[in-house]
Design a protein around this motif. Structure first.
Motif, PDB file in Angstrom:
ATOM      1  N   LYS A 206       0.836  -1.185   0.000  1.00  0.00           N
ATOM      2  CA  LYS A 206       0.000   0.000   0.000  1.00  0.00           C
ATOM      3  C   LYS A 206       0.880   1.247   0.000  1.00  0.00           C
ATOM      4  O   LYS A 206       2.008   1.231   0.484  1.00  0.00           O
ATOM      5  CB  LYS A 206      -0.920   0.013   1.221  1.00  0.00           C
ATOM      6  N   SER A 207       0.345   2.343  -0.520  1.00  0.00           N
ATOM      7  CA  SER A 207       1.012   3.637  -0.467  1.00  0.00           C
ATOM      8  C   SER A 207       0.432   4.426   0.707  1.00  0.00           C
ATOM      9  O   SER A 207      -0.789   4.572   0.826  1.00  0.00           O
ATOM     10  CB  SER A 207       0.806   4.411  -1.774  1.00  0.00           C
ATOM     11  N   VAL A 208       1.320   4.935   1.571  1.00  0.00           N
ATOM     12  CA  VAL A 208       0.908   5.619   2.790  1.00  0.00           C
ATOM     13  C   VAL A 208       1.567   6.994   2.834  1.00  0.00           C
ATOM     14  O   VAL A 208       2.756   7.139   2.515  1.00  0.00           O
ATOM     15  CB  VAL A 208       1.301   4.803   4.044  1.00  0.00           C
ATOM     16  N   LYS A 209       0.802   7.991   3.230  1.00  0.00           N
ATOM     17  CA  LYS A 209       1.333   9.342   3.349  1.00  0.00           C
ATOM     18  C   LYS A 209       2.351   9.424   4.501  1.00  0.00           C
ATOM     19  O   LYS A 209       2.227   8.720   5.503  1.00  0.00           O
ATOM     20  CB  LYS A 209       0.203  10.341   3.607  1.00  0.00           C
ATOM     21  N   VAL A 210       3.342  10.284   4.332  1.00  0.00           N
ATOM     22  CA  VAL A 210       4.354  10.535   5.352  1.00  0.00           C
ATOM     23  C   VAL A 210       4.228  11.981   5.822  1.00  0.00           C
ATOM     24  O   VAL A 210       4.224  12.904   5.002  1.00  0.00           O
ATOM     25  CB  VAL A 210       5.773  10.281   4.810  1.00  0.00           C
ATOM     26  N   ASP A 211       4.082  12.171   7.116  1.00  0.00           N
ATOM     27  CA  ASP A 211       4.088  13.514   7.713  1.00  0.00           C
ATOM     28  C   ASP A 211       4.620  13.360   9.137  1.00  0.00           C
ATOM     29  O   ASP A 211       3.875  13.368  10.113  1.00  0.00           O
ATOM     30  CB  ASP A 211       2.692  14.124   7.707  1.00  0.00           C
ATOM     31  N   ARG A 212       5.939  13.209   9.234  1.00  0.00           N
ATOM     32  CA  ARG A 212       6.588  12.989  10.527  1.00  0.00           C
ATOM     33  C   ARG A 212       7.266  14.272  10.996  1.00  0.00           C
ATOM     34  O   ARG A 212       7.905  14.962  10.207  1.00  0.00           O
ATOM     35  CB  ARG A 212       7.600  11.848  10.420  1.00  0.00           C
ATOM     36  N   ARG A 213       7.162  14.544  12.304  1.00  0.00           N
ATOM     37  CA  ARG A 213       7.703  15.781  12.855  1.00  0.00           C
ATOM     38  C   ARG A 213       8.476  15.503  14.140  1.00  0.00           C
ATOM     39  O   ARG A 213       7.959  14.892  15.070  1.00  0.00           O
ATOM     40  CB  ARG A 213       6.565  16.776  13.131  1.00  0.00           C
ATOM     41  N   THR A 214       9.721  15.963  14.140  1.00  0.00           N
ATOM     42  CA  THR A 214      10.586  15.825  15.315  1.00  0.00           C
ATOM     43  C   THR A 214      11.031  17.214  15.753  1.00  0.00           C
ATOM     44  O   THR A 214      11.522  17.998  14.939  1.00  0.00           O
ATOM     45  CB  THR A 214      11.826  14.973  14.992  1.00  0.00           C
ATOM     46  N   HIS A 215      10.842  17.521  17.021  1.00  0.00           N
ATOM     47  CA  HIS A 215      11.247  18.819  17.567  1.00  0.00           C
ATOM     48  C   HIS A 215      12.100  18.578  18.813  1.00  0.00           C
ATOM     49  O   HIS A 215      11.722  17.784  19.688  1.00  0.00           O
ATOM     50  CB  HIS A 215      10.035  19.673  17.934  1.00  0.00           C
TER      51      HIS A 215
END
Length: 579
Positions: A206-215
């Motif tokens: 499957k194709s999955v969206k990526v929206d990862r955030r590291t602070h």
């Protein structure tokens, strides 16, 4: 594409304007000086038999792309400002802006972005079908797979923003305050593969969206009154994915050939004929504290040390890991020709156990009803102790020799099984020297040896002996099941050597100011004959030659040739239908 290009153009424009405004901020009371350079050009990338792994960090467009680079330095008596910006393509942009003053302030702001290709797992290497006789007559059991987006181009853009500021307290040269920040954003698409139970042997891509955030934010202080130095830094980091976990329909468990026996197969699985969330990314947090101390003990020796405590939390699962560690260093110089260094460290990591709750196996069927609930004890829970000593002796400016030895011991609380306290011990030794008779010749030679007792490896689980006759059958049931055959499993194999020998050689020759030649060689041999199923051996060889020629002060031609040889042995395990 248009939005991405406009965003990139804005960031580049901001980077170009900032140095100009910063220069204007210089006081006109004293003369300001500046140096800047602007580079304009283009690059073209062509692909033949393109592999996304080879071009993992290239944009992958066969077209000419404009490229811009700008550098700027401005300074006056007690202030300075530096800027470096680079526009490579719409997805690869960077700039650094740094400034400092003699009254105790310094700062750095930077931005980086690039695109990363993620190669697609085609799953074709897993194709298999059951043979029902020695003539390879095909049976009904087979492995199948499907790609929901067969032509997907997986990848994501990574953005990184960093800032670092240091301020000395007015009226004191001993106290400094530190503050820093770092953010990493990843946006794009990636592949996720869900594996169904063995009754259907079915894989779905499957194709999955990526929206990862590291602070990450950190702050601390430094105190340097003279012979004693002390610093403390506290840091807090968060990681979260803004994309909900992907879902997929988990196949109905049934006989793989005729589709019957739904109760028999369904009671062996956790998910059966339902939509399941899979491949989720947990939200995590980490808090750490680090303190450092350094002190001079007269003219001949000094000591330094540090202590770190950290707590990492998996917010989604409600578990955490805690670690404490300390390092001590002692340096002693009995005379101008001799230097001795001693290092020691001790660390402890404790990770929460994870209870796993499973439905009763084959509940309601003959021979069933087993409760396979279990607790996962992490092999990250461990104690690591290290120690080393090094002697450096330089009787003259022409040559220098060194000798070092080290120890590392790792005790894992619950590996290979609960309460086992498995231990790995490493002993290291190295010796070498550097010789430089004049400015034209130099050479360095190093030999190292490492002995490892009981390296980390899977425990008695790799293979299965023939001999189901020794197994006990379940009540009123004539079938054999996988969990019964655990007693037949054996095999502890690792690719970690117990003995490792290595040599490193560097030779440099510079006959005149125009020509320089360099040759390097790295070679190692690792062996492990302590496992029950494999006498492991690995040979590595890496020679390299570099040549540089500078006919004038304004031109330079250079080249290098390298060869990498890597040979090791192992075992090939073939998966069989019906186990």
């Amino acid at each position: 594409m248009k939005t991405s290009f406009l965003r990139s153009l804005f960031i580049l424009s901001l980077g170009l304007v900032l140095p100009i405004f910063s220069l204007l901020a210089f006081s006109e009371e004293e003369a300001a000086h500046s140096v800047w350079s602007l580079w304009l050009g283009s690059h073209y990338t062509g692909y033949q038999d393109f592999s996304k792994k080879v071009g993992e960090f290239d944009r992958g467009k066969e077209e000419a792309v404009p490229e811009i680079s700008l550098s700027f330095s401005g300074y006056r008596k007690d202030q300075s400002l530096d800027f470096l910006g680079h526009y490579y393509d719409p997805k690869r942009i960077s700039f650094d802006l740094a400034g400092k003053s003699k009254d105790g302030f310094s700062g750095l702001v930077s931005y980086r972005s690039f695109y990363r290709h993620r190669a697609t797992d085609l799953l074709e290497n897993l194709m298999a079908r059951e043979a029902v006789d020695q003539q390879n007559k095909p049976g009904g059991k087979m492995f199948t797979y499907e790609h929901e987006v067969p032509d997907a181009n997986f990848g994501y853009t990574r953005y990184e923003i960093k800032s670092d500021f240091q301020v000395k307290i007015p009226g004191s040269v001993m106290l400094k305050i530190i503050a820093a920040h770092r953010s990493i954003l990843e946006k794009g698409d990636e592949q996720k593969v869900i594996s169904m139970h063995c009754s259907s042997c079915h894989m779905i891509s499957k194709s999955v969206k990526v929206d990862r955030r590291t602070h990450t934010a950190s702050a601390g202080i430094e105190i340097d009154p003279g012979p004693l130095f002390f610093s403390y830094v506290g840091s807090f980091r968060t990681f979260k994915s803004e994309v909900p976990g992907p879902e997929a329909f988990y196949d109905t468990a049934q006989h793989p050939v005729n589709g019957t026996l739904l109760d028999e197969f369904g009671t062996r699985t956790v998910f059966n004929g339902e939509v399941v969330e899979f491949g989720t990314t947990p939200e995590t947090q980490k808090m750490s504290h680090t303190a450092k101390v350094k002190a001079d003990l007269g003219e001949k020796s000094e000591i330094s040390g540090s202590f770190t405590h950290s707590q990492a939390k998996n917010v989604s699962a409600g578990i955490e890991a805690n670690s404490n560690g300390g390092i001590f260093k002692y340096v002693f110089r009995p005379n101008l020709k001799t230097k001795m260094i001693a290092l020691a460290s001790l660390s402890r990591v404790e990770s929460d156990e994870v209870p796993v709750d499973l439905p009763l196996w084959r509940d309601g069927l003959t021979g069933g009803g087993q409760d396979f609930d279990w607790t996962r004890y992490s092999n990250l829970t461990r104690t690591v102790a290290k120690g080393s000593a090094e002697l450096i002796y330089q009787p003259s400016r022409k040559y220098r020799v060194f000798l070092s030895a080290g120890y590392e011991g790792t005790k894992r609380d619950d590996y290979p099984y609960y309460g086992a306290e498995g231990k790995t011990t490493k002993l290291r030794f190295s010796a070498g020297g550097k010789y430089r008779p004049n400015l034209r010749y130099s050479g360095r030679l190093k030999y190292f040896f490492e002995n490892t007792d009981d390296p980390f490896s899977p425990y008695e689980q790799l293979f299965e002996r023939a001999g189901q006759d020794v197994l006990e059958k379940l009540p009123d049931n004539n079938w054999w099941y996988y969990f019964q055959r655990d007693t037949l499993r054996y095999g502890s194999i690792t690719n970690q050597p117990t003995n490792l020998h290595g040599v490193e050689l560097d030779l440099n020759f510079k006959p005149d100011h125009k020509i320089s030649l360099s040759a390097t060689l790295k070679a190692s041999l690792g062996t492990n004959g302590d496992t029950d199923s494999l006498d492991f051996e690995r040979t590595q060889l890496h020679p390299q030659v570099l040549v540089s020629f500078a006919p004038t002060l304004k031109s330079n031609v250079f080249g290098s040739v390298a060869y990498v040889y890597h040979k090791s042995n192992g075992l090939a395990a073939v998966a069989m239908m019906d186990g």
